[in-house]
Design a protein around this motif. Structure first.
Motif, PDB file in Angstrom:
ATOM      1  N   UNK A 147       0.783  -1.223   0.000  1.00 44.49           N
ATOM      2  CA  UNK A 147       0.000   0.000   0.000  1.00 44.49           C
ATOM      3  C   UNK A 147       0.819   1.279   0.000  1.00 44.49           C
ATOM      4  N   UNK A 237      -3.438   3.785  -6.565  1.00 39.87           N
ATOM      5  CA  UNK A 237      -3.598   4.797  -7.593  1.00 39.87           C
ATOM      6  C   UNK A 237      -2.757   4.411  -8.791  1.00 39.87           C
ATOM      7  N   UNK A 238      -1.862   5.323  -9.202  1.00 43.04           N
ATOM      8  CA  UNK A 238      -0.963   4.989 -10.303  1.00 43.04           C
ATOM      9  C   UNK A 238       0.476   4.918  -9.825  1.00 43.04           C
ATOM     10  N   UNK A 254     -10.190   2.073 -18.721  1.00 42.20           N
ATOM     11  CA  UNK A 254     -10.364   3.487 -19.040  1.00 42.20           C
ATOM     12  C   UNK A 254     -11.354   3.658 -20.197  1.00 42.20           C
TER      13      UNK A 254
ATOM     14  N   UNK B 189      -7.310  -2.752  -1.763  1.00 47.22           N
ATOM     15  CA  UNK B 189      -6.271  -3.284  -2.639  1.00 47.22           C
ATOM     16  C   UNK B 189      -6.723  -3.282  -4.098  1.00 47.22           C
ATOM     17  N   UNK B 244      -4.423  -1.286   7.391  1.00 47.12           N
ATOM     18  CA  UNK B 244      -3.891  -2.112   6.302  1.00 47.12           C
ATOM     19  C   UNK B 244      -4.885  -2.251   5.159  1.00 47.12           C
ATOM     20  N   UNK B 246      -4.693  -1.348   2.085  1.00 45.78           N
ATOM     21  CA  UNK B 246      -4.152  -1.771   0.791  1.00 45.78           C
ATOM     22  C   UNK B 246      -3.653  -3.203   0.820  1.00 45.78           C
ATOM     23  N   UNK B 381     -13.024   4.272 -13.844  1.00 45.07           N
ATOM     24  CA  UNK B 381     -11.650   3.806 -13.637  1.00 45.07           C
ATOM     25  C   UNK B 381     -10.786   4.905 -13.028  1.00 45.07           C
ATOM     26  N   UNK B 382     -10.956   6.126 -13.552  1.00 49.64           N
ATOM     27  CA  UNK B 382     -10.166   7.246 -13.035  1.00 49.64           C
ATOM     28  C   UNK B 382     -10.534   7.510 -11.576  1.00 49.64           C
ATOM     29  N   UNK B 385      -8.789   5.017  -9.246  1.00 54.68           N
ATOM     30  CA  UNK B 385      -7.378   5.282  -8.965  1.00 54.68           C
ATOM     31  C   UNK B 385      -7.225   6.512  -8.064  1.00 54.68           C
ATOM     32  N   UNK B 388      -7.962   5.859  -4.405  1.00 58.91           N
ATOM     33  CA  UNK B 388      -6.841   5.174  -3.750  1.00 58.91           C
ATOM     34  C   UNK B 388      -5.789   6.203  -3.325  1.00 58.91           C
ATOM     35  N   UNK B 389      -5.466   7.115  -4.256  1.00 58.41           N
ATOM     36  CA  UNK B 389      -4.423   8.093  -3.936  1.00 58.41           C
ATOM     37  C   UNK B 389      -4.914   9.093  -2.898  1.00 58.41           C
ATOM     38  N   UNK B 392      -4.440   7.607   0.408  1.00 58.67           N
ATOM     39  CA  UNK B 392      -3.019   7.637   0.761  1.00 58.67           C
ATOM     40  C   UNK B 392      -2.570   9.022   1.190  1.00 58.67           C
ATOM     41  N   UNK B 394      -1.865  11.230  -1.170  1.00 57.69           N
ATOM     42  CA  UNK B 394      -1.056  11.727  -2.285  1.00 57.69           C
ATOM     43  C   UNK B 394      -1.786  12.770  -3.120  1.00 57.69           C
TER      44      UNK B 394
END
Lengths: 290, 415
Positions: A147, A237-238, A254, B189, B244, B246, B381-382, B385, B388-389, B392, B394
């Motif tokens: 992660x 993410x990426x 996508x 995950x 945890x 991820x 899809x975008x 992602x 997820x970030x 985090x 990010x």
């Protein structure tokens, strides 16, 4: 043309036919798709759009990011893979009786599909490591190996090295065994130290294997896919998205832009071709013939 | 061998019954390629198709041989698209009703099933989701009444009821935290799971407070900033979740949820099977996710996911359509759907539904529900992602909004 050459060519024909059908033809097809806006589904294969896919690539931050990440991975892999493989080869060659056992053990991961290897390591990273951390207090393992992007890079490296070092090791073992014993003995009698023998005799004599080793490491790690796909899927993410994964998701997830993804694939192909050509030219010069 | 034996014995009996009038030339032999992304239901469908093979032989004197292909759902779409575009279409195949039908139909890969028998028995609301361009183009298989899952025992233990507003949800979270019970399960995950947070909360918003959202986005005047209230519930869930995240995928998440690690999980009823596998006594509840303090935004999502389409180029289209009709056969369909734990979607379905389905339907009866609308390709899809970030740290909220807006815009530009 000499008769023997013609016969040799005929022997190559079956392999060449297969290669053309399954590699050359799809590759050329891919180049054609890169000039279209095909969505991977349309039975007429989309419209011709010229080089606009390539133009769009220049401004694609995600693609650039994935290229950077892949380059970092390639640098680590080329260096580590060759050093570890060479060290293993030297160490294992110095064993007397257990040589074959260790050779098999280290080569073994190479025979498993990397997808399977990826799932094995995914289990180790996500279940075994936290368990070890919780029960026996190995706090160094208590990190988010999948992660946290900082650690997941190393997770991918560990998996890739585990899977690929054995193959290069076999190449280096073969090279080491090919060094004439009398050369080494003569050097030893002349009073050369171990280090001197390794540097002045062994190194030049296995240089062509090093060229092959670096070549294999370069071209395979640029194309890395299964390890990352199985372990992190490019995430979180990426963060760990390598180029081939970026291409894959562009084509099949996508917006299913198959044409655009093909353009990325062509760029990747040109990059790998260029870099490996330079590498071969440079390293070939340093080889010695016996 | 067993299959062959059954086939042979049926064959023999047919000869005997019909007094051997038929010589072999009268028997039509048909092979059907069936492509389904349901490896977890392989046995059930194999058995069911065997029933179909028998029926066809008995009633119509046709020997049907079904080649069932069941790739895993990660790779199914790639395989299917490769086969479709290389003129190797399976006769019958599964596809997603909302995400796939428009593209597949436009490309000419879906036969018009408007006259098929099954259309008479399927509920209208479900039929609507497989209708495109005025034609019914697929048979709905999985119809969903979707909200988040909760552990009824934990809720009962602390005297909680499913909250209807964001501040009620905060109270529930506080109560759970005070009792050392983690409120939410996070299994991030696989990126499609965090994406469900946005899907549910966005659905609540655009079907109540922001009805013009999709039109605005499509015309380029909208932005996810218009519905940034959704981050209220998303933040609450992310801040009060299990650790945890991820390291936990869908399967591991089901096990954790079944073992009571958390009181709620933003997932869907499609996970009930794997949750009950781990803990057969688990009391699964399902409730609509509150988004803001306006209770109108708290709604159940009604949608159709996996559906069954027929290829228009099939050599045996008549038999393929009969097979599709047979999925909703009055005699056998109820058993199949009950075994697959799918929701009833046709008047032929008479089996007992699951408690969480009844619970969701109670909200639907109060009008607290909406029909799922499709988003442009790539937006989901975008979002997956980006979330997820975001979890985090990010990406900031603004960066997430910008990235999804850009994905939406690019989907429209590339249409």
């Amino acid at each position: 043309m000499k008769n023997s050459n013609r016969i040799l060519l005929i022997f190559c024909l079956p392999a060449f036919l297969l290669y053309s059908t399954f590699v050359l033809y799809p590759a050329l097809g891919g180049f054609w798709y890169s000039l279209t806006n095909w969505n991977g589904l349309d039975p007429t294969y989309g419209d011709y759009v010229g080089f606009s896919n390539y133009k769009e690539l220049l401004g694609d931050e995600n693609f650039k990011q994935s290229l950077l990440f892949t380059s970092k991975y390639v640098i680590y892999m080329v260096i580590l893979q060759n050093i570890i493989a060479l060290l293993l080869a030297v160490i294992i060659e110095s064993f007397e009786k257990t040589k074959n056992v260790f050779r098999t053990i280290f080569f073994f991961p190479n025979m498993i599909s990397m997808i399977v290897g990826g799932f094995i390591w995914l289990f180790i990273f996500t279940r075994v490591f936290p368990y070890l951390a919780d029960t026996i207090g190995l706090m160094i393992l208590d990190e988010s190996w999948i992660g946290n992007p900082q650690y997941s890079f190393y997770s991918i490296l560990i998996l890739s090295l585990w899977g690929s070092v054995g193959y290069l090791m076999i190449i280096y073992i073969a090279a080491l065994q090919n060094i004439p014993k009398q050369l080494l003995e003569a050097a030893r009698i002349d009073g050369a130290s171990k280090l001197q023998i390794n540097w002045h005799i062994v190194r030049p004599l296995i240089a062509n294997s090093i060229t092959i080793g670096v070549f294999i490491a370069l071209s395979t790690s640029f194309k890395v896919f299964d390890q990352v796909y199985a372990l992190t899927g490019g995430g979180p993410g990426r963060a760990t998205q390598v180029v081939s994964l970026n291409i894959f998701s562009e084509a099949f997830a996508m917006q299913s832009r198959f044409g655009y993804a093909s353009a990325k694939a062509v760029v990747l192909f040109v990059l790998i071709l260029g870099i490996t050509l330079i590498q071969l030219l440079v390293m070939k010069r340093k080889e010695v013939e016996m | 061998m067993k299959k062959l034996f059954i086939l042979m014995s049926v064959l023999v009996s047919v000869f005997v019954i019909t007094g051997c009038e038929n010589n072999e030339d009268d028997l039509r032999e048909v092979e059907l390629d069936v492509f389904m992304s349901f490896p977890r239901f392989q046995e059930q469908f194999e058995d069911y198709f065997e029933l179909f093979e028998q029926k066809m032989l008995e009633e119509e004197n046709i020997i049907v041989k079904i080649n069932l292909e069941m790739p895993s759902s990660d790779t199914a779409q790639q395989l299917l698209q490769a086969r479709l575009s290389s003129d190797d279409a399976p006769d019958v195949y599964t596809l997603h009703a909302i995400a796939d039908i428009p593209d597949y139909y436009e490309a000419g890969y879906l036969a018009d099933l408007s006259d098929a028998e099954f259309t008479n028995s399927v509920y209208d609301s479900v039929l609507e989701s497989v209708t495109y361009d005025g034609k019914i183009v697929a048979l709905p298989l999985e119809s969903l009444a979707w909200g988040y899952l909760y552990n009824k025992d934990i809720f009962a233990q602390y005297n909680l009821t499913p909250p209807q507003t964001l501040s009620e949800m905060e109270e529930v979270v506080n109560t759970l935290n005070a009792n050392d019970q983690t409120p939410f399960l996070l299994a991030f995950q696989e990126s499609w799971i965090p994406q469900l947070l946005m899907a549910l909360s966005l659905g609540g918003m655009i079907n109540s407070e922001e009805p013009n959202f999709i039109e605005n986005m499509n015309s380029g005047t909208g932005s996810y900033a218009d519905i940034d209230e959704v981050f209220g519930i998303i933040d609450l869930i992310m801040e009060n979740g299990t650790e945890r995240a991820f390291e936990t995928g869908g399967a591991a998440g089901s096990a954790d949820f079944a073992n009571g690690e958390a009181a709620m999980w933003v997932q869907g009823p499609w996970m009930s099977g794997s949750i009950l596998d781990v803990n057969p006594d688990m009391n699964i509840g399902l409730a609509p996710l509150p988004v803001t303090n306006n209770p109108d935004t708290t709604m159940i999502n009604l949608s159709t996911s996996t559906s069954l389409g027929v290829s228009p180029t099939s050599e045996n289209k008549d038999i393929a359509i009969k097979l599709v009709n047979f999925i909703l056969d009055a005699e056998h369909s109820s058993d199949l759907f009950a075994e697959l734990k799918f929701n009833p979607l046709s008047s032929v379905h008479t089996y007992d539904t699951f408690p969480w389905v009844d619970e969701a339907m109670a909200y639907v009866a109060q009008g607290k529900a909406y029909l799922e609308k499709g988003l442009p390709n790539g937006v989901t899809d975008e979002t997956a992602l980006m979330l997820q970030e975001y979890y985090l740290g990010d990406k900031t909220k603004q960066q997430v909004i910008d990235a999804i807006d850009a994905a939406w815009q690019s989907a429209i530009d590339n249409q």
